[in-house]
Structure formats: C-alpha cells, structure tokens
Design an enzyme around this catalytic site. Structure first.
Site, mmCIF file in Angstrom:
data_model
loop_
_atom_site.group_PDB
_atom_site.id
_atom_site.type_symbol
_atom_site.label_atom_id
_atom_site.label_comp_id
_atom_site.label_asym_id
_atom_site.label_seq_id
_atom_site.Cartn_x
_atom_site.Cartn_y
_atom_site.Cartn_z
ATOM 1 C CG HIS A 1 3.343 0.963 -5.482
ATOM 2 N ND1 HIS A 1 3.494 1.956 -4.549
ATOM 3 C CD2 HIS A 1 3.908 -0.140 -4.944
ATOM 4 C CE1 HIS A 1 4.120 1.485 -3.492
ATOM 5 N NE2 HIS A 1 4.396 0.212 -3.700
ATOM 6 C CG LEU B 1 -0.895 1.754 -3.936
ATOM 7 C CD1 LEU B 1 -1.972 1.379 -4.945
ATOM 8 C CD2 LEU B 1 0.139 0.640 -3.833
ATOM 9 C CB SER C 1 5.778 3.428 0.973
ATOM 10 O OG SER C 1 5.245 2.847 -0.203
ATOM 11 N NE ARG C 2 10.405 1.121 5.597
ATOM 12 C CZ ARG C 2 10.298 -0.122 5.114
ATOM 13 N NH1 ARG C 2 10.694 -0.399 3.901
ATOM 14 N NH2 ARG C 2 9.793 -1.089 5.866
ATOM 15 C CD GLN D 1 7.462 -7.655 3.760
ATOM 16 O OE1 GLN D 1 6.683 -8.409 3.189
ATOM 17 N NE2 GLN D 1 8.127 -6.714 3.109
ATOM 18 C CD GLN E 1 2.799 8.747 -10.595
ATOM 19 O OE1 GLN E 1 2.801 8.084 -11.630
ATOM 20 N NE2 GLN E 1 1.709 9.344 -10.159
ATOM 21 N N GLY F 1 0.815 -1.220 0.000
ATOM 22 C CA GLY F 1 0.000 0.000 0.000
ATOM 23 C C GLY F 1 0.839 1.256 0.000
ATOM 24 C CD GLN G 1 10.537 -7.518 -2.414
ATOM 25 O OE1 GLN G 1 10.388 -7.438 -1.200
ATOM 26 N NE2 GLN G 1 9.845 -6.767 -3.245
HETATM 27 O O1 PAF Z 1 8.090 -4.922 -1.959
HETATM 28 C C1 PAF Z 1 7.103 -4.938 -1.171
HETATM 29 O O2 PAF Z 1 6.332 -3.995 -1.089
HETATM 30 C C2 PAF Z 1 6.880 -6.152 -0.287
HETATM 31 O O3 PAF Z 1 8.083 -6.703 0.113
HETATM 32 C C3 PAF Z 1 5.986 -7.221 -0.952
HETATM 33 C C4 PAF Z 1 6.642 -7.801 -2.188
HETATM 34 C C5 PAF Z 1 4.647 -6.606 -1.304
HETATM 35 C C6 PAF Z 1 5.738 -8.357 0.039
HETATM 36 O O4 PAF Z 1 5.096 -7.932 1.179
#
Ligand code: PAF
Length: 284
Positions: free
Chosen positions: A34, A30, A190-191, A58, A32, A28, A157
């Site tokens: 995303h 969100l 987002s951070r 996580q 640009q 979430g 990731q």
């Molecule tokens: O990259 C992210 O926002 C998160 O690590 C993900 C892939 C949605 C998993 O929670």
C-alpha cells in the site's frame, strides 16, 4: 486527517478545487505494498486520499469478512508518516445507508462483464467483482479523484476496474503499481497475517512457480500447457492449487501461445489461506 463522514469529505474536497487528487482505495491493514501506491500517488498528485474500508459486499458468505484485520490506528500512523492528506474510513452504514440490506434485490450494484469475471478469482468468488466495482465507483463518486492507484497483485481487479472506468466514462485515470514482495519473493498481502512462519515458507511456492514459468518462457517455451505443467514439480500436499492460467495481461483473453503481453496468474491455498500472485512474461 481522519474523516468518517461523506459530507465532511466533500467539504474538504471542495477546498482542493484545481489541485490534482489521488485516491488509494484500501481495506486497511496497510503494508509496504500500500505504501508503494501512496508513494506513487504522492509523486503524481497534490493531494492524496487513502480510503480504509472493509467492504462487506465483496466477501462471500463463507469468506473472511468478520476476521479481516482491522488496524485503523496503525494505518493512520503509516499514512501520517507517508504524508497522506486524508484518510477516509467510513462505516458500512455511511457507505451503504442505515438499515440497507446488502443485496442486489434492493441495492444498486455495478456488474462488470461476465467475460472478465468468469475466470481466475471470479470463478470461485462469485459476486466478488460486483462488490469491488460497486464500492470503487462509490469511492470515486465521493472523493472525485483525478487518479486511482491499484496494485498489480490484484491484476484481474485492475483490468476490471479499468474496463468499468472506460465503459461508464468515469473521469478517473487508473494507475497500476508493481507488486511488492518480501525478500524471499512472497507477494505482500494483508492476508499473509493469517500464515504461520512455516506457512510463509510454504507460500513461496506461488512466486517460485511464476518465476520458473517466466524463466521457461525466456528460454523459448511458448506452449501454454507446457508452461503450466512446469508447476507440478513445485507442488506438494501443503498446497491446494486453485488455478494457474496464462492469459493476455490487458484483455484476459486466452491465447494459443504465450507472448510478451501474457501474464501468468496463480491462486493457491496454504494453511487454508487463499493466496494469489502473478507475473508478466514480457519485460525484465
Ligand atoms: O484491493 C482491495 O483492497 C479492495 O478490493 C478495494 C479495491 C479497496 C475495494 O474494496
């Protein structure tokens, strides 16, 4: 359409039988970045699902799970204008079960290989990629997409998720999309919301260091230490460098010399906010 329950999602997914489905997993808040993933998914798929789930497993105990921005209403507006077919926003209870203790004593986790995890972000965020792989595999099992869309900003990731998909024969193709940046070069995250205006200026140090490394590489410097040393001229007391590494972009292997397949990765704290960025040395 907003769906909170797995059974409801499965019912809708059945109606899409024979159509190409894309999943954009998000937490979430969100932006640009995303939206660029959603745009790519729209180009490639008949149906696009965005998941919005701040995944508790996580986050480390001292991390920002509690204060992570939760903006579902605004996320819905953005998804609706971007033509998303379905937003899946489960609660932690829906995802992990009511009363389920979130620990690998009692919950099945996906553990990606140590080689990929014990470097870059995984070194300081112990268990983070177990949590990411576990939730992403669950989302893949729930949504059953043909394609999963991930940003190159979280390059480690993406490598780890690709490895999981390959090793566990998950029938999903992973599509990586380029980093989206603000005008000055700050990678969208987002951070970034945690930063003051001054902090945002200081945060430009990440992209400056990376661009300079790439410029030096383009001038013919391939010695990894020499490339990394170019960063020190940019850093001041406002920046707490966590890592700066140059590794193979696909395998995360260390190399003797940088080449076109190398990626420079950086993590740095600014105003206490942990920011990451990366750049490929090959290409434009
Ligand atoms: O990259 C992210 O926002 C998160 O690590 C993900 C892939 C949605 C998993 O929670």
């Amino acid at each position: 359409m907003l769906v909170h329950e797995i059974e409801e999602l499965r019912k809708i997914r059945k109606e899409w039988c024979g159509e190409k489905v894309g999943l954009v997993p998000t937490m979430g808040a969100l932006h640009q970045g995303h939206l660029s993933l959603i745009k790519k998914a729209k180009e490639m798929c008949d149906r696009v699902v965005v998941s919005v789930f701040v995944n508790p497993i996580q986050f480390g105990p001292a991390e920002d799970y509690g204060k992570y921005p939760r903006t579902l209403e605004k996320d819905m507006e953005l998804c609706n204008s971007a033509g998303v077919d379905l937003v899946f926003a489960p609660s932690p209870e829906v995802m992990y079960g009511k009363g389920q203790k979130l620990s690998n004593d009692t919950l099945t986790y996906v553990c990606p290989p140590f080689f990929y995890v014990n470097k870059l972000c995984g070194k300081s965020r112990v268990g983070h990629f177990d949590g990411v792989c576990t939730v992403v595999l669950k989302l893949f099992n729930i949504v059953q997409p043909d394609f999963g869309f991930f940003g190159e900003k979280d390059a480690q990731q993406a490598v780890i998720i690709k490895k999981m998909v390959k090793d566990l024969n998950v029938p999903v193709e992973i599509i990586e999309c380029p980093i989206v940046r603000e005008e000055g070069g700050l990678a969208l995250s987002s951070r970034n919301k945690y930063l003051s205006e001054e902090g945002k200026k200081e945060a430009l140090v990440l992209s400056k260091i990376l661009n300079n490394i790439k410029a030096c590489y383009n001038k013919g410097i391939t010695d990894i230490d020499a490339l990394k040393e170019t960063a020190y001229g940019f850093l001041s007391k406002e920046h707490e460098l966590e890592y700066l590494e140059i590794l193979d972009r696909d395998t995360l292997d260390e190399k003797d010399k940088a080449d076109d397949n190398s990626r420079a990765f950086i993590a740095c704290r600014v105003e206490g906010v942990r920011l990451i960025d990366n750049i490929c040395l090959g290409g434009k």
